[in-house]
Write a protein that holds these residues in place. Structure first.
Motif, mmCIF file in Angstrom:
data_model
loop_
_atom_site.group_PDB
_atom_site.id
_atom_site.type_symbol
_atom_site.label_atom_id
_atom_site.label_comp_id
_atom_site.label_asym_id
_atom_site.label_seq_id
_atom_site.Cartn_x
_atom_site.Cartn_y
_atom_site.Cartn_z
ATOM 1 N N LEU A 1 10.094 4.123 -9.613
ATOM 2 C CA LEU A 1 9.447 3.335 -8.566
ATOM 3 C C LEU A 1 10.308 3.332 -7.314
ATOM 4 N N HIS A 2 9.743 3.740 -6.195
ATOM 5 C CA HIS A 2 10.444 3.736 -4.918
ATOM 6 C C HIS A 2 9.721 2.775 -3.987
ATOM 7 N N THR A 3 10.302 1.600 -3.806
ATOM 8 C CA THR A 3 9.610 0.539 -3.077
ATOM 9 C C THR A 3 9.592 0.767 -1.575
ATOM 10 N N PHE A 4 10.379 1.720 -1.058
ATOM 11 C CA PHE A 4 10.279 2.008 0.370
ATOM 12 C C PHE A 4 8.897 2.566 0.701
ATOM 13 N N LEU A 5 8.406 3.486 -0.118
ATOM 14 C CA LEU A 5 7.098 4.077 0.131
ATOM 15 C C LEU A 5 5.965 3.090 -0.110
ATOM 16 N N LEU A 6 6.199 2.104 -0.979
ATOM 17 C CA LEU A 6 5.132 1.169 -1.340
ATOM 18 C C LEU A 6 5.124 -0.093 -0.491
ATOM 19 N N TYR A 7 6.307 -0.533 -0.011
ATOM 20 C CA TYR A 7 6.380 -1.833 0.657
ATOM 21 C C TYR A 7 7.051 -1.751 2.029
ATOM 22 N N LEU A 8 8.303 -1.285 2.069
ATOM 23 C CA LEU A 8 9.038 -1.324 3.331
ATOM 24 C C LEU A 8 8.448 -0.368 4.362
ATOM 25 N N GLY A 9 8.120 0.836 3.949
ATOM 26 C CA GLY A 9 7.526 1.794 4.881
ATOM 27 C C GLY A 9 6.217 1.305 5.486
ATOM 28 N N PRO A 10 5.249 0.872 4.660
ATOM 29 C CA PRO A 10 4.009 0.320 5.248
ATOM 30 C C PRO A 10 4.249 -0.905 6.114
ATOM 31 N N HIS A 11 5.226 -1.742 5.765
ATOM 32 C CA HIS A 11 5.528 -2.918 6.592
ATOM 33 C C HIS A 11 6.021 -2.496 7.974
ATOM 34 N N ILE A 12 6.946 -1.534 8.019
ATOM 35 C CA ILE A 12 7.450 -1.045 9.301
ATOM 36 C C ILE A 12 6.328 -0.377 10.094
ATOM 37 N N ALA A 13 5.472 0.370 9.411
ATOM 38 C CA ALA A 13 4.363 1.038 10.106
ATOM 39 C C ALA A 13 3.385 0.029 10.698
ATOM 40 N N SER A 14 3.064 -1.023 9.942
ATOM 41 C CA SER A 14 2.125 -2.019 10.458
ATOM 42 C C SER A 14 2.722 -2.775 11.641
ATOM 43 N N VAL A 15 4.018 -3.097 11.582
ATOM 44 C CA VAL A 15 4.661 -3.779 12.706
ATOM 45 C C VAL A 15 4.698 -2.867 13.929
ATOM 46 N N THR A 16 4.953 -1.589 13.721
ATOM 47 C CA THR A 16 4.995 -0.641 14.845
ATOM 48 C C THR A 16 3.631 -0.505 15.508
ATOM 49 N N LEU A 17 2.576 -0.340 14.697
ATOM 50 C CA LEU A 17 1.229 -0.207 15.261
ATOM 51 C C LEU A 17 0.824 -1.473 16.009
ATOM 52 N N ALA A 18 1.107 -2.638 15.414
ATOM 53 C CA ALA A 18 0.746 -3.888 16.080
ATOM 54 C C ALA A 18 1.556 -4.096 17.351
ATOM 55 N N ALA A 19 2.822 -3.673 17.352
ATOM 56 C CA ALA A 19 3.653 -3.834 18.539
ATOM 57 C C ALA A 19 3.121 -3.013 19.703
ATOM 58 N N TYR A 20 2.710 -1.781 19.446
ATOM 59 C CA TYR A 20 2.163 -0.954 20.521
ATOM 60 C C TYR A 20 0.768 -1.422 20.942
ATOM 61 N N GLU A 21 0.041 -2.014 19.990
ATOM 62 C CA GLU A 21 -1.290 -2.526 20.338
ATOM 63 C C GLU A 21 -1.198 -3.810 21.150
ATOM 64 N N CYS A 22 -0.242 -4.684 20.797
ATOM 65 C CA CYS A 22 -0.104 -5.964 21.486
ATOM 66 C C CYS A 22 0.880 -5.919 22.658
ATOM 67 N N ASN A 23 1.653 -4.809 22.764
ATOM 68 C CA ASN A 23 2.710 -4.705 23.774
ATOM 69 C C ASN A 23 3.725 -5.842 23.635
#
Length: 238
Positions: free
Chosen positions: A131-153
């Motif tokens: 089990l590699h939790t970066f691919l399951l949890y940390l990676g998606p968390h960073i991706a969602s924060v990045t997308l929301a940051a660029y969407e919300c500025n």
């Protein structure tokens, strides 16, 4: 004189041969004894020898408790300070007052950090599943924060509901004001705690190998045995 020198040389040769044969015999006997001990250890399992296994388990537990008690007694000053600190923190947690908002904030941060540390430990240990939790949890968390940051500025998401939900803040922001460093700063706590968890997950195998080495038990690994033979040859050459 020449005969005496020849006799001395022959005696030295015989002594060196006897010493070499003795070392070889001792080494073979030691290897045979280690092999027998390894076979005996492999037979000491709960389903084959339950009484012996439980006896060794109880003895080892008592020895560890004795050692820990002695260590705590030698460090009783530190132990008393830790107990006093825990008592003060417990009192602050249960006593009502204006400080409860800070207590709740620290409690939330503590559980949030413990969550990511636990995921890091699972990623390192794996529990036999890879089990590699970066691919399951940390990676998606960073991706969602990045997308929301660029969407919300902005990365000043309302909390709560962040991080369960990412909602753009009401403040006015200029287009393109978000930067990569702002996103890194937003997720640095989660990433650092996850990394600390992966490091902690590597400690149990290290301590198990260290305990086996100190107890004289060698792991049943061909590569380890080859490495030991290389060290012996190096010491002999030196």
């Amino acid at each position: 004189m020449a005969e005496n020198g020849t006799d001395c040389d022959q005696r030295r040769i015989r002594m060196s041969k006897e010493q070499h044969n003795g070392n070889f015999t001792d080494s073979s006997m030691l290897s045979e004894r280690k092999r027998r001990e390894r076979e005996e250890r492999l037979n000491i399992v709960l389903w084959k020898k339950p009484l012996v296994t439980l006896q060794y388990f109880c003895l080892e537990t008592l020895i560890n408790l004795k050692e820990w008690t002695i260590k705590l007694w030698h460090r009783r000053g530190v132990l008393v300070c830790v107990l006093l600190a825990l008592a003060v923190l417990t009192a602050l947690y249960y006593i009502e007052g204006s400080h409860q908002q800070y207590v709740r904030y620290m409690e939330k941060k503590f559980f949030w950090c413990a969550y990511w540390v636990g995921l890091g430990i699972l990623s390192s240990v794996g529990l036999g599943t890879g089990l590699h939790t970066f691919l399951l949890y940390l990676g998606p968390h960073i991706a969602s924060v990045t997308l929301a940051a660029y969407e919300c500025n902005s990365v000043n998401f309302p909390e709560p509901p962040y991080p369960d939900q990412i909602i753009c803040p009401d403040e006015e922001t200029t287009e393109g004001s978000i930067s990569l460093w702002a996103i890194i700063s937003k997720v640095r706590l989660e990433a650092c705690m996850w990394g600390a968890g992966t490091a902690i997950g590597e400690l149990p195998p290290y301590f198990m190998a260290r305990a086996a080495r100190l107890s004289g038990a060698e792991p049943d690994d061909e590569e380890y045995q080859e490495f030991e033979e290389m060290l012996e040859h190096a010491e002999t050459a030196q």
